[in-house]
Motif scaffolding. Structure first.
Motif, PDB file in Angstrom:
ATOM      1  N   ASN A 179     -37.056  24.378 -17.991  1.00 13.00           N
ATOM      2  CA  ASN A 179     -37.375  23.282 -17.073  1.00 13.00           C
ATOM      3  C   ASN A 179     -37.950  22.141 -17.894  1.00 13.00           C
ATOM      4  OD1 ASN A 179     -36.574  24.484 -14.711  1.00 13.00           O
ATOM      5  ND2 ASN A 179     -38.633  24.993 -13.991  1.00 13.00           N
ATOM      6  N   ILE A 180     -37.455  20.950 -17.656  1.00 11.16           N
ATOM      7  CA  ILE A 180     -37.986  19.764 -18.348  1.00 11.16           C
ATOM      8  C   ILE A 180     -38.550  18.825 -17.280  1.00 11.16           C
ATOM      9  CG2 ILE A 180     -37.428  17.865 -19.916  1.00 11.16           C
ATOM     10  CD1 ILE A 180     -35.017  19.561 -20.850  1.00 11.16           C
ATOM     11  N   PRO A 181     -39.843  18.989 -16.957  1.00  9.43           N
ATOM     12  CA  PRO A 181     -40.430  18.110 -15.941  1.00  9.43           C
ATOM     13  C   PRO A 181     -40.716  16.732 -16.515  1.00  9.43           C
ATOM     14  CG  PRO A 181     -42.027  19.754 -16.685  1.00  9.43           C
ATOM     15  CD  PRO A 181     -40.776  19.997 -17.454  1.00  9.43           C
ATOM     16  N   ILE A 182     -40.063  15.732 -15.963  1.00  9.69           N
ATOM     17  CA  ILE A 182     -40.245  14.366 -16.446  1.00  9.69           C
ATOM     18  C   ILE A 182     -41.533  13.794 -15.858  1.00  9.69           C
ATOM     19  CG2 ILE A 182     -39.207  12.055 -16.459  1.00  9.69           C
ATOM     20  CD1 ILE A 182     -36.509  13.674 -16.062  1.00  9.69           C
ATOM     21  N   SER A 183     -41.752  14.082 -14.599  1.00  7.88           N
ATOM     22  CA  SER A 183     -42.981  13.664 -13.925  1.00  7.88           C
ATOM     23  C   SER A 183     -43.281  14.736 -12.879  1.00  7.88           C
ATOM     24  CB  SER A 183     -42.785  12.301 -13.258  1.00  7.88           C
ATOM     25  OG  SER A 183     -41.853  12.417 -12.198  1.00  7.88           O
ATOM     26  N   GLN A 184     -44.278  14.483 -12.073  1.00  6.87           N
ATOM     27  CA  GLN A 184     -44.591  15.459 -11.038  1.00  6.87           C
ATOM     28  C   GLN A 184     -43.435  15.600 -10.049  1.00  6.87           C
ATOM     29  OE1 GLN A 184     -47.956  14.577  -8.419  1.00  6.87           O
ATOM     30  NE2 GLN A 184     -48.785  16.558  -9.000  1.00  6.87           N
ATOM     31  N   ALA A 185     -42.656  14.529  -9.887  1.00  7.52           N
ATOM     32  CA  ALA A 185     -41.623  14.521  -8.856  1.00  7.52           C
ATOM     33  C   ALA A 185     -40.236  14.879  -9.365  1.00  7.52           C
ATOM     34  CB  ALA A 185     -41.570  13.139  -8.204  1.00  7.52           C
ATOM     35  N   ALA A 186     -39.959  14.670 -10.647  1.00 11.30           N
ATOM     36  CA  ALA A 186     -38.590  14.817 -11.152  1.00 11.30           C
ATOM     37  C   ALA A 186     -38.507  15.858 -12.255  1.00 11.30           C
ATOM     38  CB  ALA A 186     -38.094  13.472 -11.676  1.00 11.30           C
ATOM     39  N   MET A 187     -37.403  16.609 -12.244  1.00  8.02           N
ATOM     40  CA  MET A 187     -37.264  17.687 -13.223  1.00  8.02           C
ATOM     41  C   MET A 187     -35.788  17.908 -13.556  1.00  8.02           C
ATOM     42  SD  MET A 187     -38.719  21.552 -12.820  1.00  8.02           S
ATOM     43  CE  MET A 187     -40.401  21.009 -12.750  1.00  8.02           C
ATOM     44  N   ILE A 188     -35.532  18.184 -14.831  1.00  4.48           N
ATOM     45  CA  ILE A 188     -34.189  18.564 -15.281  1.00  4.48           C
ATOM     46  C   ILE A 188     -34.270  20.018 -15.732  1.00  4.48           C
ATOM     47  CG2 ILE A 188     -32.452  18.177 -17.080  1.00  4.48           C
ATOM     48  CD1 ILE A 188     -33.313  15.236 -17.089  1.00  4.48           C
ATOM     49  N   SER A 189     -33.215  20.781 -15.504  1.00  2.00           N
ATOM     50  CA  SER A 189     -33.207  22.161 -16.002  1.00  2.00           C
ATOM     51  C   SER A 189     -31.904  22.426 -16.737  1.00  2.00           C
ATOM     52  CB  SER A 189     -33.382  23.158 -14.855  1.00  2.00           C
ATOM     53  OG  SER A 189     -32.266  23.107 -14.002  1.00  2.00           O
ATOM     54  N   LEU A 190     -31.976  23.287 -17.730  1.00  2.00           N
ATOM     55  CA  LEU A 190     -30.799  23.704 -18.488  1.00  2.00           C
ATOM     56  C   LEU A 190     -30.773  25.224 -18.517  1.00  2.00           C
ATOM     57  CD1 LEU A 190     -31.249  21.304 -21.555  1.00  2.00           C
ATOM     58  CD2 LEU A 190     -29.645  20.996 -19.670  1.00  2.00           C
ATOM     59  N   GLY A 191     -29.577  25.813 -18.453  1.00  2.00           N
ATOM     60  CA  GLY A 191     -29.501  27.274 -18.460  1.00  2.00           C
ATOM     61  C   GLY A 191     -28.262  27.775 -19.178  1.00  2.00           C
ATOM     62  N   LEU A 192     -28.375  28.957 -19.760  1.00  2.00           N
ATOM     63  CA  LEU A 192     -27.244  29.628 -20.409  1.00  2.00           C
ATOM     64  C   LEU A 192     -27.344  31.105 -20.055  1.00  2.00           C
ATOM     65  CD1 LEU A 192     -24.902  29.953 -22.436  1.00  2.00           C
ATOM     66  CD2 LEU A 192     -26.601  30.020 -24.257  1.00  2.00           C
ATOM     67  N   GLY A 193     -26.300  31.621 -19.424  1.00  2.00           N
ATOM     68  CA  GLY A 193     -26.314  33.026 -19.021  1.00  2.00           C
ATOM     69  C   GLY A 193     -25.099  33.765 -19.547  1.00  2.00           C
ATOM     70  N   TYR A 194     -25.281  35.031 -19.840  1.00  2.00           N
ATOM     71  CA  TYR A 194     -24.172  35.884 -20.288  1.00  2.00           C
ATOM     72  C   TYR A 194     -24.207  37.157 -19.460  1.00  2.00           C
ATOM     73  CZ  TYR A 194     -21.283  38.872 -23.222  1.00  2.00           C
ATOM     74  OH  TYR A 194     -20.309  39.727 -23.666  1.00  2.00           O
ATOM     75  N   THR A 195     -23.077  37.526 -18.881  1.00  2.00           N
ATOM     76  CA  THR A 195     -23.000  38.748 -18.077  1.00  2.00           C
ATOM     77  C   THR A 195     -22.012  39.705 -18.719  1.00  2.00           C
ATOM     78  OG1 THR A 195     -23.192  37.275 -16.163  1.00  2.00           O
ATOM     79  CG2 THR A 195     -22.818  39.610 -15.712  1.00  2.00           C
ATOM     80  N   ASN A 196     -22.533  40.801 -19.233  1.00  2.00           N
ATOM     81  CA  ASN A 196     -21.682  41.847 -19.798  1.00  2.00           C
ATOM     82  C   ASN A 196     -21.435  42.869 -18.704  1.00  2.00           C
ATOM     83  OD1 ASN A 196     -21.178  44.543 -21.034  1.00  2.00           O
ATOM     84  ND2 ASN A 196     -21.172  43.322 -22.896  1.00  2.00           N
ATOM     85  N   ARG A 197     -20.188  42.951 -18.232  1.00  2.00           N
ATOM     86  CA  ARG A 197     -19.872  43.841 -17.104  1.00  2.00           C
ATOM     87  C   ARG A 197     -19.154  45.088 -17.611  1.00  2.00           C
ATOM     88  NH1 ARG A 197     -17.193  40.463 -12.409  1.00  2.00           N
ATOM     89  NH2 ARG A 197     -15.701  39.797 -13.992  1.00  2.00           N
ATOM     90  N   GLY A 198     -19.753  46.224 -17.362  1.00  2.00           N
ATOM     91  CA  GLY A 198     -19.220  47.482 -17.867  1.00  2.00           C
ATOM     92  C   GLY A 198     -18.063  48.007 -17.035  1.00  2.00           C
ATOM     93  N   ALA A 199     -17.316  48.928 -17.622  1.00  2.00           N
ATOM     94  CA  ALA A 199     -16.143  49.505 -16.955  1.00  2.00           C
ATOM     95  C   ALA A 199     -16.567  50.466 -15.852  1.00  2.00           C
ATOM     96  CB  ALA A 199     -15.290  50.234 -17.985  1.00  2.00           C
ATOM     97  N   PHE A 200     -15.678  50.661 -14.883  1.00  2.00           N
ATOM     98  CA  PHE A 200     -15.927  51.637 -13.817  1.00  2.00           C
ATOM     99  C   PHE A 200     -14.602  52.162 -13.277  1.00  2.00           C
ATOM    100  CE2 PHE A 200     -15.706  47.468 -11.918  1.00  2.00           C
ATOM    101  CZ  PHE A 200     -14.964  47.630 -10.755  1.00  2.00           C
ATOM    102  N   ASP A 201     -14.671  53.306 -12.622  1.00  2.00           N
ATOM    103  CA  ASP A 201     -13.479  53.921 -12.011  1.00  2.00           C
ATOM    104  C   ASP A 201     -13.453  53.620 -10.520  1.00  2.00           C
ATOM    105  OD1 ASP A 201     -12.740  55.056 -14.413  1.00  2.00           O
ATOM    106  OD2 ASP A 201     -13.867  56.900 -14.040  1.00  2.00           O
ATOM    107  N   ARG A 202     -12.286  53.380  -9.983  1.00  2.00           N
ATOM    108  CA  ARG A 202     -12.142  53.203  -8.541  1.00  2.00           C
ATOM    109  C   ARG A 202     -10.754  53.685  -8.122  1.00  2.00           C
ATOM    110  NH1 ARG A 202     -10.897  47.576  -6.082  1.00  2.00           N
ATOM    111  NH2 ARG A 202      -9.841  49.073  -4.750  1.00  2.00           N
ATOM    112  N   GLU A 203     -10.509  53.737  -6.796  1.00  2.00           N
ATOM    113  CA  GLU A 203      -9.216  54.217  -6.330  1.00  2.00           C
ATOM    114  C   GLU A 203      -8.116  53.223  -6.721  1.00  2.00           C
ATOM    115  OE1 GLU A 203     -11.553  52.973  -4.479  1.00  2.00           O
ATOM    116  OE2 GLU A 203     -10.708  51.608  -2.992  1.00  2.00           O
ATOM    117  N   ALA A 204      -6.932  53.761  -6.970  1.00  2.00           N
ATOM    118  CA  ALA A 204      -5.799  52.921  -7.353  1.00  2.00           C
ATOM    119  C   ALA A 204      -4.842  52.801  -6.170  1.00  2.00           C
ATOM    120  CB  ALA A 204      -5.093  53.525  -8.561  1.00  2.00           C
TER     121      ALA A 204
END
Lengths: 102, 425
Positions: free
Chosen positions: B181-206
């Motif tokens: 979070n980059i708060p510029i003032s009490q009223a205004a704010m910029i945010s930056l984010g970076l996310g990574y989702t590692n999704r594992g394998a699973f079995d299901r009906e075919a």
């Protein structure tokens, strides 16, 4: 003896002056979510909302059944499910995709 | 001499006492309440969704059923002075879905599923010591306590636009996120984010069945997702705004260890505006737009490499939610209105066609009662009207249209009821 008493009195007076100065000086305001670039306290509700937004938007496909938030926060969620993935990977039994060649 | 020592010790004690009094009052405040404060929140909601889908003539098929979903979670928040805060959240749930499909011929088929959902554990650390730069990190893990393989009950997987949970489990997910979070003032704010989702394998009906008619198992390994985003927030007086722009890219998904598809890059925009009209009334508008680029799909021609599809098989999705609330004392109540439009380019491989456009309207109301400062209950009722347009018969090589090559209009009605509660310690 007298110089020693004088030193003690001077010390007490100095401590008293320091104490008075310390009491006169207001402590800095506490900021629950830190300070902004201009030194103002950050608006707490804005900081929490922005952090939650960033965390949610950064993980659009994390856990379709148990997202990383409390259930009460589900209603404000802006992420829409990836419909293609729902159709092809999660909802119907998956089949091989027929190619439409470019 | 003795008198002198007494005087010195008296003055010393006085000085120590004065110094103690002169110590910054904030130190005492920190220890008493601000610092190392621990808050525990328990939250749950019981949600019931009853739906009915009618597919027009000549299909005359009806899907009817319900989903009962009970998510619950707990969050512990520890404040470590002014400089840092730690959150720890655990969420799981239980779900039951019943679906009955009545075909135009009169034949019916029912599917039921009741299961735990997956369980997620996430921990977040926020750092507020530096003015103007407040970084945070989160690590979330999805544990596969749900059920990914439904066997012969695959019809209990209901359209994701109709019920909240179209699926009941997946593999292990590891999801780290870093943001600031980059708060510029009490009223205004910029945010930056970076996310990574590692999704594992699973079995299901075919889709295929064995010699005895039993469903076969498919091994799916969904692609991993990397998302970059930027946000902007502003809050001044009765006005509040929050917006974000995000870009996601994904790796290849495999099906029985073979390349299956790779999702196109995703672009998402969202914005929310809130306004407090007076001490009683407040309104809010939430909007979002999502677009995916073309997927890479498996070529049917050996060596079966992934190639870019000719037409984009992803939908663009437009979503708008409007709500207002009236608050008096511990009570608040207000109406909600929702609109979702999914344009006509979602490809269904099971039906070998692009799905027509789909529109969803919702109208309802929500109420909340703050029983005490530490406990609240809420209730919600909503009615949804979902329409999937018809898809006319196709003209291939000249008229007349080929009968049965199109699909009729589908209309779905949904009732949603929910009752929830929150307790804080």
């Amino acid at each position: 003896m007298i110089p020693r008493m004088t030193m003690i009195v001077a010390l007490v007076l100095a401590l008293g002056a320091m104490t008075g100065a310390a009491l006169a000086q207001q402590p800095p305001a506490r900021c629950a979510e830190g300070r902004a670039l201009n030194g103002e306290c950050v608006n707490s509700s804005l900081a929490v909302a922005m952090r939650k937004q960033t965390l949610a938007v950064s993980q659009p496909k994390f856990s379709y059944t148990a997202p990383a938030r409390l259930p009460s926060e589900d209603h404000g969620n802006v992420i829409t499910k990836h419909y293609h993935e729902m159709l092809n990977l999660f909802v119907p039994p998956p089949t091989r995709i027929t190619t439409i060649r470019p | 001499m003795q008198c002198e020592r007494k005087l010195v010790s008296t003055i010393g004690a006085f000085a120590v006492g004065v110094l103690a009094l002169a110590a910054p009052p904030s130190l005492a405040q920190d220890t008493a309440g601000f610092e190392q404060q621990l808050t525990l929140t328990l939250n749950s909601e019981a949600r019931y969704m009853a739906y009915r889908t009618r597919i027009a003539t000549p299909s005359n098929t009806t899907h009817q059923g319900y989903q009962f979903y009970l998510p619950f979670g707990t969050q512990a928040e520890a404040r470590l002075g002014d400089a840092a805060k730690l959150d720890f959240t655990v969420r799981s749930g239980w779900v039951r879905t019943h679906n009955k499909t009545t075909f135009g011929t009169g034949v019916t088929q029912t599917s039921d599923i009741d299961t735990w959902t997956d369980t997620s554990i996430s921990t977040t650390a926020n750092f507020n010591a530096i003015a103007g730069i407040q970084p945070f990190v989160q690590l979330s893990v999805n544990l596969p306590t749900g059920r990914a393989n439904l066997g012969q009950n695959s019809r209990a997987r209901v359209d994701s636009d109709t019920v909240e949970l179209p699926t009941y489990g997946e593999g292990v997910n590891w999801a780290p996120t870093v943001g600031v979070n980059i708060p510029i003032s009490q009223a205004a704010m910029i945010s930056l984010g970076l996310g990574y989702t590692n999704r594992g394998a699973f079995d299901r009906e075919a889709a295929t069945v064995g010699l005895a008619g039993q469903p076969q198992i498919a091994r799916l390994d969904p692609g991993n997702v990397t998302t970059y985003n930027i946000g902007l927030g502003y809050q001044q007086g009765p006005f509040a705004f929050q917006g974000s722009a995000a870009y996601s890219t994904e790796t290849e998904t495999t099906f029985d260890d073979q390349p299956f598809y790779k999702s196109g890059d995703r672009y998402m925009l969202s914005g929310a505006v809130g306004y407090s009209w007076n001490q009683y009334w407040a309104s809010r508008i939430n909007t979002s737009f999502s677009h995916f680029g073309k997927n890479n799909i498996r070529d049917t021609v050996p060596p079966n490499l992934l190639i870019t599809e000719a037409l984009n098989s992803n939908s663009n999705v437009y979503k708008v939610n409007i709500d207002s609330s009236y608050t008096e004392g511990a009570w608040s109540i207000g109406p909600t209105l929702g609109y979702v439009y999914r344009d006509q380019n979602a490809w269904s491989p099971t039906e070998q066609r692009f799905l027509p456009a789909k529109t969803s309207w919702s109208l309802g109301g929500v109420t909340q009662w703050n029983v005490t400062g530490k406990a609240s209950v809420n209730a919600r009722v909503e009615r949804l009207w979902i329409t999937e347009d018809d898809n006319p018969n196709k003209i291939i090589g000249g008229p007349p249209p080929i009968p049965g090559s199109g699909t009729p209009e589908q209309k779905t009605d949904v009732w949603v009821f929910s009752l929830g509660g929150t307790i804080k310690f």
